[in-house]
Scaffold this motif. Sequence first.
Motif, short mmCIF file in Angstrom:
data_model
loop_
_atom_site.label_atom_id
_atom_site.label_comp_id
_atom_site.label_asym_id
_atom_site.label_seq_id
_atom_site.Cartn_x
_atom_site.Cartn_y
_atom_site.Cartn_z
N ASP A 1 58.31 35.99 74.19
CA ASP A 1 57.66 35.13 73.54
C ASP A 1 58.63 33.52 72.76
N ASP A 2 58.36 32.95 73.94
CA ASP A 2 59.78 31.53 74.06
C ASP A 2 59.25 30.50 73.13
N GLU A 3 57.86 30.29 72.76
CA GLU A 3 58.04 29.78 71.71
C GLU A 3 58.27 29.69 70.41
N LEU A 4 59.50 28.52 69.99
CA LEU A 4 60.60 28.47 68.68
C LEU A 4 59.40 27.74 67.29
N ALA A 5 60.02 29.06 66.79
CA ALA A 5 58.72 28.12 65.45
C ALA A 5 60.24 27.99 64.44
N VAL A 6 59.82 26.64 64.16
CA VAL A 6 60.42 25.65 63.48
C VAL A 6 60.36 24.72 62.24
N LEU A 7 60.84 24.80 61.25
CA LEU A 7 61.00 23.79 59.67
C LEU A 7 60.45 22.76 60.31
N ALA A 8 60.54 21.53 61.48
CA ALA A 8 60.13 20.25 61.22
C ALA A 8 60.04 20.03 63.29
N ASP A 9 59.53 19.61 63.55
CA ASP A 9 59.29 19.20 64.97
C ASP A 9 58.93 17.50 64.77
N PRO A 10 60.13 17.00 64.69
CA PRO A 10 59.47 15.18 65.18
C PRO A 10 59.55 15.22 66.44
N GLY A 11 60.23 16.41 67.39
CA GLY A 11 60.84 16.23 68.65
C GLY A 11 59.09 16.48 69.49
N TYR A 12 57.94 16.90 68.77
CA TYR A 12 56.93 17.37 69.43
C TYR A 12 56.93 18.79 69.98
N CYS A 13 58.01 19.65 70.33
CA CYS A 13 58.27 20.42 70.99
C CYS A 13 57.85 21.84 71.14
N SER A 14 56.90 22.00 70.16
CA SER A 14 56.84 23.25 69.55
C SER A 14 55.04 23.36 68.83
N SER A 15 53.96 23.41 68.74
CA SER A 15 52.86 24.73 68.11
C SER A 15 53.11 25.71 66.73
N LEU A 16 54.45 25.71 66.18
CA LEU A 16 54.80 26.78 66.15
C LEU A 16 55.51 25.79 64.91
N PHE A 17 55.53 25.00 63.32
CA PHE A 17 56.20 23.89 62.47
C PHE A 17 55.45 24.15 61.04
N GLY A 18 56.31 23.50 60.32
CA GLY A 18 55.98 23.35 59.20
C GLY A 18 55.73 22.28 58.85
N THR A 19 55.90 21.19 59.19
CA THR A 19 55.84 19.32 59.79
C THR A 19 56.64 19.32 60.76
N ARG A 20 55.75 17.69 61.02
CA ARG A 20 56.33 16.75 61.92
C ARG A 20 57.42 15.83 61.53
N GLU A 21 56.81 15.97 60.20
CA GLU A 21 58.19 14.36 59.41
C GLU A 21 59.49 14.57 59.58
N ASP A 22 59.68 13.45 60.64
CA ASP A 22 61.30 13.31 60.28
C ASP A 22 61.88 13.09 58.63
N PHE A 23 62.27 14.13 58.00
CA PHE A 23 63.19 13.60 56.80
C PHE A 23 64.49 14.75 56.67
N LEU A 24 65.17 14.70 56.16
CA LEU A 24 66.36 15.18 55.95
C LEU A 24 66.40 16.90 55.25
N ILE A 25 66.47 17.62 56.28
CA ILE A 25 66.38 18.35 55.81
C ILE A 25 67.69 18.75 55.09
N PRO A 26 67.85 19.67 53.54
CA PRO A 26 69.04 19.72 52.90
C PRO A 26 70.59 20.04 54.09
N SER A 27 69.92 21.49 55.13
CA SER A 27 70.91 22.20 55.52
C SER A 27 71.82 20.98 56.68
N ALA A 28 70.95 20.25 56.60
CA ALA A 28 71.37 19.35 57.65
C ALA A 28 73.13 18.57 57.32
N CYS A 29 73.16 18.71 55.99
CA CYS A 29 74.17 17.69 55.83
C CYS A 29 75.37 18.13 56.04
N LEU A 30 75.41 19.76 55.96
CA LEU A 30 76.43 20.32 55.70
C LEU A 30 77.18 21.25 57.23
#
Length: 371
Positions: free
Chosen positions: A185-214
């Motif tokens: 099953d190639d559907e990606l489960a993601v925390l945030a989907d601002p690119g509108y690429c999945s139907s399995l996501f926690g939010t489509r809001e584009d906010f700073l996920i802390p792990s993106a900082c490091l």
Amino acid sequence: MLQHKVQTLTGSYSSEDVVFLLKDLSEASLEKSLDERELAIQSGVHYSEMLPVEYEPTEDYLKLFYESLDTYKRKVAVAVGTVSELLIEKRGKNIVLVSLARAGTPIGILMKRYIELVYEINAPHYSVSIIRGRGIDENAILYIVSQHPDKQIVFVDGWTGKGAISKELTQSAVLFKEKYGIILDDELAVLADPGYCSSLFGTREDFLIPSACLNSTVSGLVSRTVLNSRWINETDFHGAKVYWELREKDVSNHHIDVITAEFNAVAPFIVEAKALLKETDRTPTWKGLQTISSIQEQYGVEDTNLIKPGVGETTRVLLRRVPWKILVQDLNDPRLKHIFQLAKERNVPVEVFEQMSYTCCGLIKPLEKDK
């Protein structure tokens, strides 16, 4: 089937949280400077054959990480719970979480912990390599299938940008079925989907996920993944390095523990968020790609790899690359306070570009502009 594949690297995460299916290349000399890498890439060397230099996180990085963790820990916890609930409802409980190294790894761990807390299911969790233009690590997937023949594989990543990895996963699944007769099953489960690429996501809001900082210091001290025939043969997993020399700066487990500690408190918000998303049309529209095309046209950027959409990628551009411009949807967006601050410190111009699905976007200087 690949039963001999048991030796793999261990980062600073507990093996209870994740098993990395990656060959340990810690002794290999793979790092090249930014200029060396960009020159090599433009000369036809694939980006996965080398690594960027992994610097000790600066005070800027760490301050931004701790501030964003404090600000967004509850938002991340709600998004983790929401995507996990949608996943269990759609795919059932008999699953194996397979996160895409490395941005997917902390999200996969958080989902595993949430599912364990709420459903008392200890879902196996592996982290494997997928490389743009070269696909997923087939040896790793074959190993997982051999270990869990009766379970469904669920692929997990941190967030979507342009959707390049989503497309890579789809292509890999097609090839995998052709070669081995195994349907993924190639559907990606993601925390945030601002690119509108999945139907399995926690939010489509584009906010700073802390792990993106490091980089490695929030990913179990593990590098980006490597596929270089000098070190990796046909029966190996893709490779990575572990930067044990950075262990004093490692916040990988702290990050997981802080967000996990919020799960009980945010339970009502997860119920509410899931209910709202179930009433929403979550069909992927690839809206993010339309944004990229508009930016290419308006700013004359030929190479889409120089366009880094979303707040996480824009932050990374400002912290570790040579930015040309920062595009923002709204100059008064409070979520972009750190973007404005970093752009000011680095003298990078900020321009308003309203027609995008992201809150902001970083443009990298093409190499010729540096000369």
